[in-house]
Design a protein around this motif. Structure first.
Motif, short mmCIF file in Angstrom:
data_model
loop_
_atom_site.label_atom_id
_atom_site.label_comp_id
_atom_site.label_asym_id
_atom_site.label_seq_id
_atom_site.Cartn_x
_atom_site.Cartn_y
_atom_site.Cartn_z
N VAL A 89 0.70 -1.30 -0.09
CA VAL A 89 -0.14 -0.11 0.11
C VAL A 89 1.00 1.21 0.06
O VAL A 89 1.95 1.33 0.76
N THR A 90 0.55 2.18 -0.73
CA THR A 90 1.38 3.62 -0.91
C THR A 90 0.44 4.47 -0.18
O THR A 90 -0.69 4.55 -0.50
N THR A 91 1.16 5.22 0.75
CA THR A 91 0.49 6.10 1.64
C THR A 91 0.15 7.41 0.97
O THR A 91 1.01 7.67 -0.37
N ARG A 92 -0.50 8.24 1.31
CA ARG A 92 -0.85 9.54 0.72
C ARG A 92 0.41 10.40 0.67
O ARG A 92 1.43 10.18 1.51
N ASN A 93 0.64 11.54 0.14
CA ASN A 93 1.73 12.51 0.35
C ASN A 93 1.81 12.76 1.56
O ASN A 93 0.75 13.44 2.12
N ALA A 94 2.90 12.99 2.15
CA ALA A 94 3.41 13.34 3.48
C ALA A 94 3.77 14.82 3.36
O ALA A 94 4.62 14.79 2.43
N LEU A 95 3.60 15.63 4.29
CA LEU A 95 4.29 17.06 4.12
C LEU A 95 4.14 17.68 2.60
O LEU A 95 5.28 18.03 2.10
N PRO A 96 2.91 17.82 2.15
CA PRO A 96 2.69 18.30 0.89
C PRO A 96 3.14 19.70 0.42
O PRO A 96 3.60 20.21 -0.56
N GLU A 97 3.19 20.69 1.74
CA GLU A 97 3.58 22.00 1.66
C GLU A 97 5.16 22.25 1.75
O GLU A 97 5.76 21.52 2.88
N LYS A 98 5.76 23.09 0.97
CA LYS A 98 6.95 23.07 1.18
C LYS A 98 7.24 23.92 2.60
O LYS A 98 6.45 24.53 3.07
N LEU A 99 8.47 23.47 3.00
CA LEU A 99 8.63 24.07 4.49
C LEU A 99 9.90 25.07 4.45
O LEU A 99 10.93 25.07 3.60
N VAL A 100 9.46 26.09 5.00
CA VAL A 100 10.10 27.38 4.84
C VAL A 100 11.29 27.53 5.59
O VAL A 100 11.10 27.54 7.01
N ILE A 101 12.50 27.49 5.43
CA ILE A 101 13.59 27.55 6.03
C ILE A 101 13.76 29.03 6.60
O ILE A 101 14.25 29.60 7.71
N ARG A 102 14.14 29.95 5.50
CA ARG A 102 14.21 31.48 5.80
C ARG A 102 13.26 32.04 5.01
O ARG A 102 12.94 31.99 3.93
#
Length: 118
Positions: free
Chosen positions: A76-89
Motif C-alpha cells: 500500500v502506498t500512503t498519501r503524500n506526507a508533508l505536501p507543503e514546502k517547508l520554509v527555512i528562511r
C-alpha cells in the motif's frame, strides 16, 4: 574660471569620499518582487543597486514523500506526507527595516541584515 572652480570642488568632494569609504544607512523594504528599498526616507533603490546576501533570501525545501507499506500482505502506498514546502528562511518582506552599507562610490548598497525591533 567657473569651470575650474567646479573641477576643484568636485576633486575635493571626491577626496572626502575616498577618505570615508563606508557609510551605514537604514532603510525599509517597500516591495519584495522586484526588490525596492527606501533609504533613510530620502531615496528609493531598485534591485539594480542592491546586493542581497544569501541569508536574506527566501529558502524553502520540498519534503513531500510517500511510503510503501505492507498491510495484510498487500503493498500500500500512503498519501503524500508533508505536501507543503517547508520554509527555512523567509527572506526580505515588505516593511522590513534593514541596515545597509554603501559601497564606495555609492553605486551599490549591500544589505547587511534586518533590524530587530525591540
Amino acid at each position: 574660471m567657473a569651470n575650474l572652480l567646479e573641477m576643484i570642488k568636485q576633486a575635493g568632494l571626491d577626496a572626502m569620499e575616498a577618505s570615508n569609504p563606508l557609510h551605514i544607512l537604514y532603510g525599509k523594504v517597500l516591495k519584495n518582487n522586484p526588490l525596492e528599498v527606501n533609504v533613510d526616507q530620502r531615496f528609493t533603490l531598485s534591485s539594480d543597486f542592491l546586493i542581497v546576501p544569501e541569508h536574506l533570501t527566501r529558502y524553502e525545501v520540498d519534503l513531500t514523500h510517500q511510503h510503501e507499506v505492507i498491510v495484510d500482505g498487500v503493498n500500500v502506498t500512503t498519501r503524500n506526507a508533508l505536501p507543503e514546502k517547508l520554509v527555512i528562511r523567509e527572506g526580505l518582506s515588505e516593511g522590513d527595516p534593514i541596515i545597509l552599507l554603501r559601497v564606495q562610490g555609492g553605486q551599490k548598497y549591500l544589505i547587511m541584515d534586518k533590524v530587530a525591533s525591540g
